[in-house]
Design a protein around this motif. Sequence first.
Motif, short mmCIF file in Angstrom:
data_model
loop_
_atom_site.label_atom_id
_atom_site.label_comp_id
_atom_site.label_asym_id
_atom_site.label_seq_id
_atom_site.Cartn_x
_atom_site.Cartn_y
_atom_site.Cartn_z
N PHE A 100 -2.56 -0.64 -10.51
CA PHE A 100 -2.59 -0.39 -9.07
C PHE A 100 -3.93 -0.73 -8.42
CE2 PHE A 100 -4.43 3.90 -9.63
CZ PHE A 100 -5.14 4.06 -8.45
N LEU A 102 0.87 4.36 -2.63
CA LEU A 102 0.61 5.75 -2.21
C LEU A 102 1.74 6.67 -2.65
CD1 LEU A 102 -0.83 5.24 1.40
CD2 LEU A 102 -2.10 5.79 -0.66
N LEU A 154 1.23 7.32 -6.21
CA LEU A 154 0.04 8.11 -6.51
C LEU A 154 0.21 9.58 -6.18
CD1 LEU A 154 -2.94 5.91 -5.26
CD2 LEU A 154 -2.35 6.48 -7.60
N GLU A 155 1.12 9.88 -5.26
CA GLU A 155 1.24 11.28 -4.82
C GLU A 155 1.75 12.19 -5.93
OE1 GLU A 155 5.70 11.62 -2.93
OE2 GLU A 155 4.02 11.34 -1.59
N ILE A 171 0.83 -1.21 0.00
CA ILE A 171 0.00 0.00 0.00
C ILE A 171 0.86 1.26 0.00
CG2 ILE A 171 -1.83 1.26 1.23
CD1 ILE A 171 -2.90 -1.39 0.30
N TYR A 228 3.81 4.79 4.45
CA TYR A 228 3.97 5.95 3.56
C TYR A 228 4.72 7.07 4.30
CZ TYR A 228 2.59 10.21 1.11
OH TYR A 228 2.61 11.42 0.48
N ARG A 275 -2.11 2.78 -14.12
CA ARG A 275 -3.47 3.25 -13.79
C ARG A 275 -4.43 2.05 -13.65
NH1 ARG A 275 -5.82 8.14 -14.13
NH2 ARG A 275 -4.03 9.13 -15.05
N LEU A 326 1.73 13.79 -9.45
CA LEU A 326 0.63 14.12 -10.34
C LEU A 326 0.78 13.42 -11.69
CD1 LEU A 326 0.37 17.89 -9.50
CD2 LEU A 326 -1.33 16.15 -8.97
#
Lengths: 499, 158
Positions: free
Chosen positions: A392, A220, A223-224, A216, A424, A389, A226
């Motif tokens: 995940f 994360l 994903l942070e 996870i 994270y 995309r 952009l």
Amino acid sequence: MNALHELFYGFGIAFQPMNLLFCFTGVFIGTMVGVLPGIGPVGAMSLFLPVTYGIPPVSGIIMLAGMFYGAMYGGSTTSILVNIPGEATSVVTCLDGYQMALQGRAGPALGISAFGSFIAGTLGVVGLMVFATPLAEFAVKFGPTEYFSLMCLGLSVLVYLTKGSVLKGLVMAGIGLLLSYIGMDVVTGKARFTFGLIGLVDGIGLVPLVMGLFGISEILLNLEKLGERTILKTVITGLLPSKEDWRRSAKPIARGTLLGFFLGILPGAGAITATFMSYALEKKLSKRPEQFGNGAIEGVAGPESANNSAASAALIPLFSLGIPSNIIAALLLGAMMIHGIRPGPLMITENPEVFWGTVASMYTGNVMLLVLNLPFIGIWVKILKIPYRTLFPLILIFCLIGSYSVNSNVFDIYLMVFFGGLGYLFRKLDYEPAPLVLAFVLGPMLEQNFRQALILSDGGFGVFVTYPLSAGSLLISLFLLLSAVLPAVQRKRRAVTSE
Amino acid sequence: MLVKRTRKVEGLFWGGIGLLICLFTWGPDFGSLREPGPSFLAFFTGLFVAGIGMVMAFLAFISKTFQCQTSNVEFLFRNISWFRLIYTMGLLLGYAFLLNTIGYILTTFLVLFGLLYDWKTNRWGSSFLISIATAVVTYLVFEIWLHCQFPRGIFPWW
């Protein structure tokens, strides 16, 4: 001669079409879960445990064992191509494997990883077959004092290898130990540090912890940003390592095999410690230590051999003494007991088909894995080339299912999400989760052995420094930790551990 | 200077956590050296964490090298897409929250659709199809084939 005779008997069982099919299923699933980040062999074996209920015991054990050592192979693929360890034993492979891939040498990295794994895996099975009884007897002579000190050594090595601050590594090891104490106390049977939560009475599960901290948190972190996260785009050519690669890798493979085998046999030490120790050993012995962390092939060959050798060796205490040396061996133990097989010294004589059938299937399984991981490496790479995309959410769903299905408990999902968020934050602040996880795995055994040693010595701490093996292990631990804080060593260490 | 301050805060934080653990574990469960209790080793681990935290803070106080470093906490958390992070974490928690209530298939479909949905393009067709296919396939594999016990929720016939 007797062993050879028994081995042929085992091959007779392993070559039965049904067992070949289950062996292939096991190594295929093992490779797949090794490749897919976020779901490891523990989760997969837990998911497939119910499948073994309806098939003969030997077929079930062959399949589950195949998943175990298959994951050792597959785990390296994601470490090398995506810099995400498929499972905990491949964490070290990220350090140099990914750097090799960035330099356009993904092929040789994957190749040496597969060949090293094959050589070590096969030799590990030879060791399991030939030395099972005497080695198990030797390891069994270790008392709680020696086990405690050996586990301290394992933790110290891990902290020494932590990227960045040793102090942060030590804090993480401490937190891992503290988390491992949560739940039922094995000595008194009393629930402790549960904060009134029923879900914590059985302790924190390894699966939600590892999936959270590694799976996870990794997602994360990706994903942070952009922008879209890209999986390494490299043309994988030349899977066969060059002569120079072989020259540099031969000794690390040999050393990794031996180290992995002897550490794998010790409860608690296992494959994870073996990979880190192998990496430390190769770095120490190398004439070019500065290349470690920057794409040194020795940093892939040694640890990958060590984890496969340890995977075979981990089965020795299980088969000969009935002692699971890690959580995966514990799952195998559970599967055997479901079928009414009692692992221990009598198992080999009472259920020879299970022991020799499984041993023989590991030879065939290693050959299957070599084929799966070299000519068919493209299949696994294709899995990795699915757009992030799309990938995940699927990884997250597998994490959720894997985390839930171990105990059929929603609380484990909450735990996984919690550790995902915590992981994270830790990673953002340069706290590596690896020491935490190893300390968490070793924690219960470390505590049990520590308390037993104190009880046996009537409260005398001196016992840890009077037993030679224990004193030696603690001295090495102290040396490693003290040397890591010396300014000169610290500078050198930063250079070799920074990516 | 910011890094130095961060190290001090980190050190004091871990020192505080360690001391709290020591206080929490000190009591009848501590036992003795001859007969260590359930919280015996936890106490010493807390002491260990507190000690490391103190060393970390002390080094930050006396060291001048930290001032040379450029990164700081503010920098680490700059330019982050907080929406995506919170949204993803929310969906994961939602999965745990809804699973027992509305069952495996519907929860998996909804959460997966939420995760796959592209907020930039607002396209939902492929997300819908992948979500429904994944929910059904994983149900068939895990529930039917592997006999995992998933909650049925509001659809007891599933």
